[in-house]
Scaffold this active site. Structure first.
Site, PDB file in Angstrom:
ATOM      1  N   LYS A  83       0.978  -1.394   0.076  1.00 26.29           N
ATOM      2  CA  LYS A  83       0.070  -0.001   0.037  1.00 26.29           C
ATOM      3  C   LYS A  83       0.956   1.143   0.208  1.00 26.29           C
ATOM      4  O   LYS A  83       1.964   1.074   0.490  1.00 26.29           O
ATOM      5  CB  LYS A  83      -0.956   0.036   1.366  1.00 26.29           C
ATOM      6  CG  LYS A  83      -2.178   0.664   1.137  1.00 26.29           C
ATOM      7  CD  LYS A  83      -3.253   0.087   0.288  1.00 26.29           C
ATOM      8  CE  LYS A  83      -4.618   0.588   0.509  1.00 26.29           C
ATOM      9  NZ  LYS A  83      -5.640  -0.152   0.034  1.00 26.29           N
TER      10      LYS A  83
HETATM   11  P1  NAD Z   1     -12.858   7.408  -2.952  1.00 25.16           P
HETATM   12  O1  NAD Z   1     -11.997   8.492  -2.822  1.00 25.16           O
HETATM   13  O2  NAD Z   1     -13.695   7.213  -3.992  1.00 25.16           O
HETATM   14  O3  NAD Z   1     -14.349   7.913  -1.728  1.00 25.16           O
HETATM   15  C1  NAD Z   1     -14.108   7.980  -0.331  1.00 25.16           C
HETATM   16  C2  NAD Z   1     -15.311   8.732   0.285  1.00 25.16           C
HETATM   17  O4  NAD Z   1     -15.104   8.745   1.634  1.00 25.16           O
HETATM   18  C3  NAD Z   1     -15.717  10.182  -0.231  1.00 25.16           C
HETATM   19  O5  NAD Z   1     -17.182   9.948  -0.391  1.00 25.16           O
HETATM   20  C4  NAD Z   1     -15.221  10.861   0.607  1.00 25.16           C
HETATM   21  O6  NAD Z   1     -16.033  12.269   0.792  1.00 25.16           O
HETATM   22  C5  NAD Z   1     -15.519  10.002   1.967  1.00 25.16           C
HETATM   23  N1  NAD Z   1     -14.774  10.509   3.109  1.00 25.16           N
HETATM   24  C6  NAD Z   1     -13.339  10.888   3.490  1.00 25.16           C
HETATM   25  N2  NAD Z   1     -13.412  11.156   4.654  1.00 25.16           N
HETATM   26  C7  NAD Z   1     -14.318  10.964   5.160  1.00 25.16           C
HETATM   27  C8  NAD Z   1     -14.689  11.174   6.706  1.00 25.16           C
HETATM   28  N3  NAD Z   1     -13.989  11.649   7.385  1.00 25.16           N
HETATM   29  N4  NAD Z   1     -16.107  10.754   7.221  1.00 25.16           N
HETATM   30  C9  NAD Z   1     -16.781  10.298   6.237  1.00 25.16           C
HETATM   31  N5  NAD Z   1     -16.652  10.383   4.924  1.00 25.16           N
HETATM   32  C10 NAD Z   1     -15.381  10.676   4.416  1.00 25.16           C
HETATM   33  O7  NAD Z   1     -12.395   6.120  -1.949  1.00 25.16           O
HETATM   34  P2  NAD Z   1     -12.947   4.668  -2.074  1.00 25.16           P
HETATM   35  O8  NAD Z   1     -12.162   4.036  -3.368  1.00 25.16           O
HETATM   36  O9  NAD Z   1     -14.162   4.427  -2.305  1.00 25.16           O
HETATM   37  O10 NAD Z   1     -12.297   3.892  -0.907  1.00 25.16           O
HETATM   38  C11 NAD Z   1     -13.312   3.826   0.286  1.00 25.16           C
HETATM   39  C12 NAD Z   1     -12.682   3.213   1.323  1.00 25.16           C
HETATM   40  O11 NAD Z   1     -12.556   1.562   0.582  1.00 25.16           O
HETATM   41  C13 NAD Z   1     -11.084   3.100   1.641  1.00 25.16           C
HETATM   42  O12 NAD Z   1     -11.058   2.591   2.869  1.00 25.16           O
HETATM   43  C14 NAD Z   1     -10.375   2.231   0.725  1.00 25.16           C
HETATM   44  O13 NAD Z   1      -9.221   1.621   1.274  1.00 25.16           O
HETATM   45  C15 NAD Z   1     -11.449   1.057   0.694  1.00 25.16           C
HETATM   46  N6  NAD Z   1     -11.190   0.249  -0.752  1.00 25.16           N
HETATM   47  C16 NAD Z   1     -11.375   0.673  -1.849  1.00 25.16           C
HETATM   48  C17 NAD Z   1     -11.163  -0.014  -3.046  1.00 25.16           C
HETATM   49  C18 NAD Z   1     -11.372   0.319  -4.283  1.00 25.16           C
HETATM   50  O14 NAD Z   1     -11.304  -0.396  -5.374  1.00 25.16           O
HETATM   51  N7  NAD Z   1     -11.483   1.773  -4.385  1.00 25.16           N
HETATM   52  C19 NAD Z   1     -10.859  -1.538  -2.734  1.00 25.16           C
HETATM   53  C20 NAD Z   1     -10.982  -1.972  -1.535  1.00 25.16           C
HETATM   54  C21 NAD Z   1     -11.077  -1.108  -0.376  1.00 25.16           C
END
Ligand code: NAD
Length: 441
Positions: free
Chosen positions: A126
């Site tokens: 990561k």
């Molecule tokens: P993203 O950047 O697309 O979206 C993140 C969202 O979280 C946004 O809506 C943002 O406004 C919100 N956010 C940020 N800070 C916040 C807070 N303090 N309180 C509430 N909401 C908040 O990111 P993503 O890709 O959707 O990833 C989200 C989570 O999923 C992360 O933990 C990431 O590690 C995990 N994840 C993502 C993927 C992927 O394929 N994108 C895969 C596995 C896990």
């Protein structure tokens, strides 16, 4: 353990005794506690425990970038490679002010367990950059990303370490990384390096369906859990924290199945509507509102502290780590928590929820659709193939179902929670690889 090879047994057990425990903070504390719990349960060989307790490589790069105003700013980027016993390192890149070496370490370890549990030929990594992307223009973000890629150089590679999108990075970010990486290879090797990142746009080697893979996987895990418990998702109320890639797609598929979205929180605020929030309307609204859900006209604003307390059946944290803690765990109304985010709850929060009989589908299972989709994209690039969406979705379904069933049955057999079961399965697979190969030299 009786099947350990000579190599592992020849490591002195004195050396294998755990070092004096240094108190850990934040997500690192969670991942290590979870690891030790499962390691104790499977009686993990002490030498392998020692190997898996630390990261293989930690790369920190400081690099200069020209800003739009002509000034130069220095950025710090991280890439932590935890373990590659099962294959190349794999894991996302995050652009966020909370990115630091400890966060990258914890998230890299989670990736090792996730890829192992999913049965993929990958290890875990990561990384990211500590920055708030909303403070930079698109051109600046492009130069930051390209310069970061250049600084990482051969520390990433299509058969060595393969980044993907995470918080605040997306298919555009991956396209810039792929282009920069390929441009720095000898001409005849350029296109053969396209799979240096996954999560690329469809026109640039990306996989149809990679955008929805994580959210779809979250939904599938919830659906499989409902099936095992003879429940339907129709009419069930759910709340989602984070309305980005994972939160939006999870909500999209939940709504399609007949469930009702009653509250959402993102970085800008929280909204609720007992009548239900239309997922597509909210998504279209965020596109016109700088990505924010705030002020959505078909819902009421909600105090941020009241979000997790909302009356609902299912809670999907899909934002950042450490959101569910001892401060709010006892107030959560949902009886199922499906972890779309990585590490959304800490150990204390989880204890409270488990004692209350709440089921938790753990991150390393629940959000594994993303890395499974990434694996499909990697294979597609590697083999010069193009897969269709229906094919991708069917393959995802099969893979997630296999993982879910494995974890569910292990948990039932051993009388344990789903997280510990998932860890036991993941760590056992890595242990087996070490047993078979021994330790070089
Ligand atoms: P993203 O950047 O697309 O979206 C993140 C969202 O979280 C946004 O809506 C943002 O406004 C919100 N956010 C940020 N800070 C916040 C807070 N303090 N309180 C509430 N909401 C908040 O990111 P993503 O890709 O959707 O990833 C989200 C989570 O999923 C992360 O933990 C990431 O590690 C995990 N994840 C993502 C993927 C992927 O394929 N994108 C895969 C596995 C896990």
């Amino acid at each position: 353990m009786t099947t350990i090879t000579a190599d592992l047994n020849n490591l002195s057990t004195e050396k294998a005794s755990p070092k004096k425990k240094v108190p850990l903070k934040g997500m690192m504390n969670n991942v290590m506690e979870q690891f030790y719990k499962a390691a104790d349960h499977i009686d993990l060989h002490p030498n392998i425990r020692k190997i898996l307790s630390i990261t293989n490589n930690e790369i920190i790069v400081n690099f200069p970038v020209k800003m739009d105003n002509g000034e130069v700013e220095i950025f710090t980027g991280y890439r932590v490679q935890h373990n590659n016993a099962l294959g190349p390192y794999k894991g996302g890149l995050r652009y966020h002010p909370t990115v630091d070496i400890d966060a990258a370490r914890a998230l890299a370890m989670w990736m090792t367990w996730k890829t192992s549990l999913a049965g993929l030929p990958y290890g875990g990594a990561k990384g990211g950059i500590q920055l708030d992307p909303s403070k930079y223009s698109q051109n600046e973000l492009e130069r930051i990303t390209r310069r970061f890629t250049f600084a990482l150089a051969d520390n990433i590679g299509p058969e060595h370490d393969i980044p993907a999108p995470d918080v605040n990075t997306n298919s555009q970010t991956m396209a810039w990384i792929a282009d920069t990486y390929m441009s720095t290879r000898p001409p005849a090797e350029r296109t053969a390096n396209q799979h240096v990142v996954t999560g690329k746009p469809e026109g640039s080697g990306g996989l149809e369906g990679r955008d929805r893979a994580t959210g779809y996987g979250v939904f599938l895990n919830i659906k499989f859990w409902a099936e095992k418990n003879n429940k339907t998702l129709k009419g069930k109320k759910f709340i989602v924290q984070g309305f980005g890639n994972v939160g939006y797609w999870a909500a999209y598929f939940m709504e399609k199945e007949g469930a009702k979205l009653v509250a959402v929180q993102d970085a800008y605020g929280s909204i609720r509507s007992a009548n239900g929030i239309n997922v597509e309307d909210l998504y279209n609204y965020t596109k016109l509102n700088n990505g924010s859900i705030s002020g959505f006209p078909d819902a009421f604003d909600l105090d941020n502290e009241k979000f997790f307390v909302t009356e609902c059946d299912i809670c999907i944290p899909a934002a950042l780590g450490n959101q569910i803690t001892k401060e709010n765990a006892s107030k959560i109304k949902a009886n199922l928590i499906a972890e779309g985010a990585n590490g959304p709850m800490n150990v204390e929060g989880e204890k409270i929820l488990l004692n209350r009989g709440v089921t938790i589908i753990p991150d390393i299972l629940c959000n594994s659709g993303g890395v499974v989709g990434s694996y499909f994209e990697w294979l597609q690039n590697r083999n010069g193939e193009l897969w269709h969406l229906d094919e991708v979705m069917a393959k995802l379904d099969k893979k997630i179902r296999e993982s879910f069933n494995k974890v569910f049955h292990y948990a039932e057999k051993e009388g344990m929670d789903l997280r510990t079961a998932a860890y036991c399965i993941a760590i056992t697979r890595i242990e087996k690889a070490y047993i078979q190969r021994g330790i070089f030299p």
